[in-house]
Design a protein around this motif. Sequence first.
Motif, short mmCIF file in Angstrom:
data_model
loop_
_atom_site.label_atom_id
_atom_site.label_comp_id
_atom_site.label_asym_id
_atom_site.label_seq_id
_atom_site.Cartn_x
_atom_site.Cartn_y
_atom_site.Cartn_z
N GLN A 31 12.47 41.34 59.66
CA GLN A 31 13.26 40.44 58.82
C GLN A 31 14.65 41.00 58.53
O GLN A 31 15.45 40.36 57.84
CB GLN A 31 12.53 40.18 57.49
N GLY A 32 14.95 42.19 59.04
CA GLY A 32 16.27 42.78 58.83
C GLY A 32 16.34 43.73 57.67
O GLY A 32 17.43 44.19 57.29
N GLY A 33 15.19 44.07 57.07
CA GLY A 33 15.17 44.94 55.91
C GLY A 33 14.84 46.38 56.25
O GLY A 33 14.66 46.76 57.41
N ASP A 34 14.76 47.21 55.22
CA ASP A 34 14.42 48.62 55.35
C ASP A 34 12.93 48.79 55.08
O ASP A 34 12.41 48.27 54.08
CB ASP A 34 15.23 49.43 54.34
N VAL A 35 12.24 49.54 55.93
CA VAL A 35 10.80 49.72 55.79
C VAL A 35 10.42 50.31 54.44
O VAL A 35 9.29 50.12 53.97
CB VAL A 35 10.21 50.60 56.92
N GLU A 36 11.34 51.03 53.82
CA GLU A 36 11.05 51.63 52.51
C GLU A 36 10.76 50.55 51.46
O GLU A 36 10.14 50.82 50.43
CB GLU A 36 12.23 52.49 52.05
N ASN A 37 11.21 49.34 51.73
CA ASN A 37 11.03 48.24 50.77
C ASN A 37 9.82 47.36 51.11
O ASN A 37 9.75 46.21 50.69
CB ASN A 37 12.29 47.38 50.72
N TYR A 38 8.87 47.92 51.85
CA TYR A 38 7.75 47.12 52.36
C TYR A 38 6.90 46.47 51.28
O TYR A 38 6.30 45.41 51.50
CB TYR A 38 6.86 47.98 53.27
N LYS A 39 6.84 47.05 50.10
CA LYS A 39 6.00 46.50 49.04
C LYS A 39 6.49 45.14 48.56
O LYS A 39 5.74 44.40 47.90
CB LYS A 39 5.92 47.47 47.86
N GLU A 40 7.72 44.79 48.90
CA GLU A 40 8.26 43.49 48.49
C GLU A 40 7.52 42.33 49.13
O GLU A 40 7.64 41.19 48.67
CB GLU A 40 9.75 43.42 48.81
N VAL A 41 6.73 42.60 50.19
CA VAL A 41 5.96 41.51 50.82
C VAL A 41 4.94 40.92 49.85
O VAL A 41 4.49 39.79 50.02
CB VAL A 41 5.25 41.97 52.12
N SER A 42 4.56 41.71 48.83
CA SER A 42 3.58 41.22 47.85
C SER A 42 4.12 40.03 47.06
O SER A 42 3.35 39.32 46.41
CB SER A 42 3.17 42.34 46.90
N LEU A 43 5.44 39.81 47.13
CA LEU A 43 6.06 38.69 46.43
C LEU A 43 6.06 37.41 47.27
O LEU A 43 6.39 36.34 46.77
CB LEU A 43 7.49 39.04 46.04
N LEU A 44 5.69 37.53 48.55
CA LEU A 44 5.70 36.38 49.44
C LEU A 44 4.53 35.45 49.16
O LEU A 44 3.50 35.86 48.60
CB LEU A 44 5.67 36.85 50.90
N GLU A 45 4.66 34.21 49.58
CA GLU A 45 3.64 33.20 49.27
C GLU A 45 2.42 33.27 50.17
O GLU A 45 1.36 32.76 49.82
CB GLU A 45 4.28 31.80 49.36
N GLY A 46 2.55 33.86 51.36
CA GLY A 46 1.42 33.98 52.26
C GLY A 46 1.44 33.00 53.41
O GLY A 46 0.55 33.02 54.28
N ASN A 47 2.47 32.13 53.47
CA ASN A 47 2.55 31.17 54.58
C ASN A 47 3.35 31.73 55.76
O ASN A 47 3.63 31.02 56.72
CB ASN A 47 3.17 29.85 54.12
N GLU A 48 3.68 33.03 55.70
CA GLU A 48 4.51 33.65 56.72
C GLU A 48 3.71 34.22 57.89
O GLU A 48 4.28 34.61 58.90
CB GLU A 48 5.34 34.79 56.11
N LEU A 49 2.38 34.26 57.74
CA LEU A 49 1.59 35.01 58.73
C LEU A 49 0.21 34.41 58.95
O LEU A 49 -0.40 33.87 58.03
CB LEU A 49 1.43 36.46 58.23
N PHE A 50 -0.25 34.53 60.19
CA PHE A 50 -1.64 34.26 60.54
C PHE A 50 -2.18 35.52 61.20
O PHE A 50 -1.58 36.06 62.12
CB PHE A 50 -1.75 33.07 61.49
N LYS A 51 -3.33 36.02 60.70
CA LYS A 51 -3.89 37.29 61.19
C LYS A 51 -5.23 37.03 61.85
O LYS A 51 -6.12 36.41 61.28
CB LYS A 51 -4.05 38.25 60.01
N LEU A 52 -5.38 37.54 63.08
CA LEU A 52 -6.61 37.34 63.83
C LEU A 52 -6.93 38.58 64.66
O LEU A 52 -6.19 39.56 64.65
CB LEU A 52 -6.50 36.11 64.73
N ASN A 53 -8.05 38.55 65.38
CA ASN A 53 -8.48 39.68 66.21
C ASN A 53 -9.04 39.18 67.53
O ASN A 53 -9.61 38.08 67.60
CB ASN A 53 -9.56 40.50 65.48
N LEU A 54 -8.90 40.00 68.56
CA LEU A 54 -9.40 39.63 69.89
C LEU A 54 -10.92 39.40 69.87
O LEU A 54 -11.41 38.42 70.40
CB LEU A 54 -9.09 40.74 70.90
N TYR A 55 -11.63 40.34 69.27
CA TYR A 55 -13.09 40.31 69.33
C TYR A 55 -13.67 40.12 67.93
O TYR A 55 -13.10 40.58 66.95
CB TYR A 55 -13.61 41.61 69.98
#
Length: 244
Positions: free
Chosen positions: A82-106
């Motif tokens: 997103q263009g940010g600094d990895v040190e600020n990763y905890k800021e993702v906790s403020l997101l609504e959750g519509n930014e990602l879909f998480k899945l696995n091969l198996y």
Amino acid sequence: MNKNLQEWACSFSGCDGGNLGADIWLCGIEWGGASYGDYYEKTLPEELENGKVELSLTAFDWKDSLGYTYGRSFAKLFTSIQGGDVENYKEVSLLEGNELFKLNLYPIAFDSTDHELWHKNNISKLTGFENKYLFNTWCFFNRFPFFSELRKKHNPKLIIGTGVNYLRDFLMFFVGNEKVGRLCSGNLTPKSEANKTNRVFYWVKLDGGTLLVIIPFFSGRYGLNSNYLLQEMGQRIKLLLEMK
């Protein structure tokens, strides 16, 4: 073979969930939470008995994800993309959750990709497959088409697969029997003097414009195991997304 296995495996089994319409999909090999609770004694048998698994989580839980090493590493990578600094990763906790879909091969959860865990946990009796290799091969022709069609339907901008040794698995999972464009590779060089081994990653543009990027695992001696590497990987992905 377990009578419900086909229905169970060719559904959202093994997926964390999130927003299917998200621009970014994150795909691992298999869910790594098997050491907790009575997964092999109760949860997995019950899932197989129930058959098809529906998508229960429609917004990705960033806060919960930050409680795990994998989730924290991905939060750093996502922040860099997103263009940010990895040190600020905890800021993702403020997101609504519509930014990602998480899945696995198996669909079956293990603590690692070690094939011996199949025998240790007596999975052959549950599934009807003598070993993990046979089961994974079966998934190629039965489970994977479900997800390649899902990808074509939702056409995310970016899919990130973690585990470069599973390049062909990821291609089959998301491309299926369609033609694939020119596969490309790149390298990242760590800062650490102790381990200068380049980290290799792969990418390809799929029909519909989806960028599929296969990156090293986040952990391990040859993984994206530093803030520097996660920042660099995110910046590379960002550049690839901006390319026409």
